[in-house]
Design an enzyme around this catalytic site. Structure first.
Site, mmCIF file in Angstrom:
data_model
loop_
_atom_site.group_PDB
_atom_site.id
_atom_site.type_symbol
_atom_site.label_atom_id
_atom_site.label_comp_id
_atom_site.label_asym_id
_atom_site.label_seq_id
_atom_site.Cartn_x
_atom_site.Cartn_y
_atom_site.Cartn_z
ATOM 1 N N ARG A 18 60.383 9.340 -8.619
ATOM 2 C CA ARG A 18 58.894 9.451 -8.186
ATOM 3 C C ARG A 18 58.146 9.180 -9.257
ATOM 4 O O ARG A 18 57.709 8.024 -9.604
ATOM 5 C CB ARG A 18 58.674 10.734 -7.486
ATOM 6 C CG ARG A 18 57.245 10.946 -6.823
ATOM 7 C CD ARG A 18 56.227 11.367 -7.708
ATOM 8 N NE ARG A 18 56.344 12.525 -8.396
ATOM 9 C CZ ARG A 18 55.480 12.819 -9.409
ATOM 10 N NH1 ARG A 18 54.455 11.927 -9.721
ATOM 11 N NH2 ARG A 18 55.686 13.916 -10.228
ATOM 12 N N ASP A 19 57.823 10.054 -10.176
ATOM 13 C CA ASP A 19 57.091 9.966 -11.186
ATOM 14 C C ASP A 19 57.589 8.792 -12.364
ATOM 15 O O ASP A 19 56.579 7.741 -12.844
ATOM 16 C CB ASP A 19 56.977 11.124 -12.244
ATOM 17 C CG ASP A 19 55.741 11.369 -13.111
ATOM 18 O OD1 ASP A 19 55.594 10.329 -13.779
ATOM 19 O OD2 ASP A 19 55.302 12.371 -13.445
ATOM 20 N N HIS A 214 56.269 20.430 -16.895
ATOM 21 C CA HIS A 214 56.406 19.065 -16.683
ATOM 22 C C HIS A 214 55.915 18.294 -17.825
ATOM 23 O O HIS A 214 54.360 18.289 -17.937
ATOM 24 C CB HIS A 214 55.618 18.771 -15.330
ATOM 25 C CG HIS A 214 55.539 17.357 -14.835
ATOM 26 N ND1 HIS A 214 56.392 16.832 -13.802
ATOM 27 C CD2 HIS A 214 54.833 16.381 -15.591
ATOM 28 C CE1 HIS A 214 55.894 15.647 -13.663
ATOM 29 N NE2 HIS A 214 55.109 15.269 -14.487
ATOM 30 N N HIS A 216 55.085 14.885 -20.180
ATOM 31 C CA HIS A 216 55.033 13.597 -20.541
ATOM 32 C C HIS A 216 55.324 13.751 -22.158
ATOM 33 O O HIS A 216 54.726 14.578 -22.810
ATOM 34 C CB HIS A 216 53.653 12.943 -20.056
ATOM 35 C CG HIS A 216 53.833 12.743 -18.462
ATOM 36 N ND1 HIS A 216 54.147 11.525 -18.025
ATOM 37 C CD2 HIS A 216 53.680 13.522 -17.278
ATOM 38 C CE1 HIS A 216 54.288 11.879 -16.597
ATOM 39 N NE2 HIS A 216 53.913 12.843 -16.480
ATOM 40 N N CYS A 247 51.445 8.489 -14.918
ATOM 41 C CA CYS A 247 50.414 8.458 -13.846
ATOM 42 C C CYS A 247 49.648 7.220 -13.922
ATOM 43 O O CYS A 247 48.674 7.117 -14.882
ATOM 44 C CB CYS A 247 49.752 9.764 -13.600
ATOM 45 S SG CYS A 247 48.625 10.033 -12.372
ATOM 46 N N ASN A 256 57.710 10.523 -19.025
ATOM 47 C CA ASN A 256 58.015 11.961 -18.994
ATOM 48 C C ASN A 256 59.067 12.027 -19.876
ATOM 49 O O ASN A 256 59.881 11.022 -20.448
ATOM 50 C CB ASN A 256 58.818 12.240 -17.770
ATOM 51 C CG ASN A 256 57.856 12.345 -16.363
ATOM 52 O OD1 ASN A 256 57.789 11.344 -15.983
ATOM 53 N ND2 ASN A 256 57.508 13.595 -16.240
HETATM 54 P P1 HMG Z 1 41.383 8.345 0.089
HETATM 55 O O1 HMG Z 1 41.093 6.756 0.123
HETATM 56 O O2 HMG Z 1 40.344 9.027 -0.404
HETATM 57 O O3 HMG Z 1 42.012 8.765 1.603
HETATM 58 O O4 HMG Z 1 42.727 8.569 -0.622
HETATM 59 P P2 HMG Z 1 41.018 8.719 3.050
HETATM 60 O O5 HMG Z 1 41.520 10.199 3.373
HETATM 61 O O6 HMG Z 1 39.488 8.589 2.862
HETATM 62 O O7 HMG Z 1 41.616 7.929 3.696
HETATM 63 C C1 HMG Z 1 41.564 6.344 3.367
HETATM 64 C C2 HMG Z 1 42.656 5.377 4.166
HETATM 65 O O8 HMG Z 1 43.862 6.115 3.532
HETATM 66 C C3 HMG Z 1 42.783 5.800 5.516
HETATM 67 O O9 HMG Z 1 43.409 4.906 6.253
HETATM 68 C C4 HMG Z 1 44.014 6.963 5.833
HETATM 69 O O10 HMG Z 1 44.496 7.027 7.053
HETATM 70 C C5 HMG Z 1 44.650 6.703 4.587
HETATM 71 P P3 HMG Z 1 42.513 3.459 7.094
HETATM 72 O O11 HMG Z 1 41.694 4.643 8.078
HETATM 73 O O12 HMG Z 1 41.518 3.166 5.770
HETATM 74 O O13 HMG Z 1 43.583 2.577 7.477
HETATM 75 N N1 HMG Z 1 45.572 7.592 3.970
HETATM 76 C C6 HMG Z 1 46.801 7.872 3.767
HETATM 77 N N2 HMG Z 1 47.872 6.821 4.058
HETATM 78 C C7 HMG Z 1 49.170 7.139 3.966
HETATM 79 N N3 HMG Z 1 49.509 8.200 3.218
HETATM 80 C C8 HMG Z 1 48.546 9.225 2.903
HETATM 81 C C9 HMG Z 1 47.179 8.897 3.232
HETATM 82 N N4 HMG Z 1 45.975 9.544 3.097
HETATM 83 C C10 HMG Z 1 44.821 8.876 3.646
HETATM 84 N N5 HMG Z 1 48.815 10.477 2.416
HETATM 85 C C11 HMG Z 1 44.542 9.882 -1.388
HETATM 86 C C12 HMG Z 1 43.091 9.932 -0.835
HETATM 87 C C13 HMG Z 1 44.991 11.203 -1.611
HETATM 88 C C14 HMG Z 1 45.514 9.327 0.009
HETATM 89 C C15 HMG Z 1 44.861 8.706 -2.187
HETATM 90 O O14 HMG Z 1 44.000 9.079 -3.487
HETATM 91 C C16 HMG Z 1 46.231 8.727 -2.972
HETATM 92 O O15 HMG Z 1 47.243 8.395 -2.406
HETATM 93 N N6 HMG Z 1 46.480 9.579 -4.492
HETATM 94 C C17 HMG Z 1 47.709 9.552 -4.866
HETATM 95 C C18 HMG Z 1 47.637 8.977 -6.167
HETATM 96 C C19 HMG Z 1 48.964 9.308 -6.823
HETATM 97 O O16 HMG Z 1 49.956 9.273 -6.311
HETATM 98 N N7 HMG Z 1 48.891 9.604 -8.094
HETATM 99 C C20 HMG Z 1 50.354 9.875 -8.916
HETATM 100 C C21 HMG Z 1 51.177 11.044 -8.346
HETATM 101 S S1 HMG Z 1 50.330 12.417 -9.320
HETATM 102 C C22 HMG Z 1 51.012 12.635 -10.888
HETATM 103 O O17 HMG Z 1 51.823 11.628 -11.063
HETATM 104 C C23 HMG Z 1 50.997 13.965 -11.826
HETATM 105 C C24 HMG Z 1 52.212 14.642 -11.786
HETATM 106 O O18 HMG Z 1 53.429 14.076 -12.072
HETATM 107 C C25 HMG Z 1 52.281 15.953 -12.739
HETATM 108 C C26 HMG Z 1 51.498 15.558 -14.159
HETATM 109 O O19 HMG Z 1 51.960 14.828 -14.723
HETATM 110 O O20 HMG Z 1 50.733 16.211 -14.577
HETATM 111 C C27 HMG Z 1 52.572 15.352 -10.356
HETATM 112 MG MG MG Z 2 53.876 13.490 -14.331
#
Ligand code: HMG
Ligand code: MG
Length: 308
Positions: A18-19, A214, A216, A247, A256
């Site tokens: 994933r990450d 966690h 990095h 990220c 990581n």
């Molecule tokens: P948004 O654009 O604000 O969502 O995104 P919305 O609610 O306004 O919806 C817009 C459109 O997206 C709609 O579709 C929704 O249905 C769709 P439309 O009507 O335009 O056709 N939608 C989705 N589709 C699929 N799956 C969903 C979903 N939600 C809405 N879940 C959202 C908000 C949270 C979805 C977006 O910002 C997003 O996907 N962000 C993810 C970012 C991400 O994955 N970042 C990396 C992971 S975090 C990380 O790595 C840190 C970590 O490792 C810890 C660390 O290192 O500190 C965990």
């Molecule tokens: Mg991470």
């Protein structure tokens, strides 16, 4: 050093699929992702984050996580958590639960407002409100929920983040029902003194149980931070095979800490992980070949010609 040296169990949460893959420019096929997870499953790892149900517009690399979940060879007693940002993500994940079972999920937010906005397009409090609907739905289906808390000492947009902000959000996640909070040094800048102080602050609030770290490794401090956390009693660590990761919304952060290097450290500290280092090294070599990138694990690189 009192607790180190005796046989103590440590849990490694493998976040490579994933990450590790979410930030790669090369988008892997379902088959490549499945093969990576299967190789990792065979190594004795008990927690392997298999992908995420985020917006494919935001993170196209994670598209197809349902297919990945459907095709992996599930090993008994191994959890394959997936990352879920909101109710929509959980609904999509559960749609295919009969042939792509979800046995654990991870939600994520941050201690920094600006990172939260960039990463999930809402404020911290809005993210907590989203989880208020999401977590009970998961728990009602016997799906345990882990909470990630990013930017535990620093944010790429706001700079330093204090313990108070971290503890406030961690407390909220615990109250909402997360069984564990994974404290994320998202941009890999923390040092052992800061990790030690943060964990001490958690302890003074009576909140140190159920924490994970966690790391990095941008500034090369991850193993030192893990060691500091081990000394403070932390027993769950996230890492990624071959040191993959990053990220997309935390510019400048590198991968990581590598699982191989963490396993080598743990073994040397007399900590039991139940994971076969050589098999993780093999998985790391496989995935680096598929991604056409350098392996970031020092242990994997050092043992290229055979083990020490
Ligand atoms: P948004 O654009 O604000 O969502 O995104 P919305 O609610 O306004 O919806 C817009 C459109 O997206 C709609 O579709 C929704 O249905 C769709 P439309 O009507 O335009 O056709 N939608 C989705 N589709 C699929 N799956 C969903 C979903 N939600 C809405 N879940 C959202 C908000 C949270 C979805 C977006 O910002 C997003 O996907 N962000 C993810 C970012 C991400 O994955 N970042 C990396 C992971 S975090 C990380 O790595 C840190 C970590 O490792 C810890 C660390 O290192 O500190 C965990
Ligand atoms: Mg991470």
């Amino acid at each position: 050093m009192s607790t180190l040296g005796s046989t103590v169990n440590v849990k490694i949460v493998e976040v490579g699929p994933r990450d590790g893959l979410q930030n790669e420019t090369r988008v892997l096929t379902i088959e490549q992702r499945v093969k990576l997870i299967n190789m990792l499953s065979a190594s004795g790892l008990r927690e392997i984050e298999a992908g995420s149900f985020v917006s494919p517009k935001w993170v196209p690399q994670m598209q197809g996580t349902t297919e990945v979940l459907a095709k992996i060879d599930r090993v008994p007693h191994v959890n394959y958590p997936v990352l879920i940002p909101n109710l929509k993500g959980l609904e999509v994940a559960l749609l295919s639960a009969d042939y792509a079972p979800i046995n654990s999920i991870a939600i994520f937010t941050a201690a920094s407002e600006r990172f939260c906005q960039k990463n999930i397009n809402c404020s911290i409090d809005e993210s907590l409100n989203r989880f208020r609907d999401l977590i009970p739905l998961a728990i009602a289906r016997n799906i345990p929920v882990r909470g990630y808390l990013s930017c535990i000492t620093a944010c790429p947009y706001e700079g330093r983040i204090g313990s108070k902000a971290v503890i406030r959000v961690a407390k909220a996640l615990m109250e909402l029902g997360c069984y564990e909070i994974s404290l994320g040094d998202t941009i890999g800048v923390a040092r052992p003194g800061e990790i030690n102080q943060l964990l001490k602050d958690f302890e003074s609030e009576g909140l140190s149980a159920s924490l994970a770290l966690h790391c990095h490794d941008t500034y090369g401090q991850a193993l030192a931070n893990i060691y500091a956390a081990l000394e403070r009693g932390i027993r769950t660590f996230d890492s990624a095979v071959a040191g993959l990761g990053g990220c997309p919304y935390a510019q400048g952060s590198s991968g990581n800490v590598s699982t191989e290097d963490v396993l080598y450290l743990m073994d040397g500290c007399g900590m039991n992980t139940g994971v076969n280092l050589n098999q993780v090294i093999e998985a790391g070599r496989y995935i680096c070949q598929e991604l056409n990138r350098n392996n970031q694990s020092k242990v994997a690189n050092a043992t290229r010609g055979g083990n020490p």
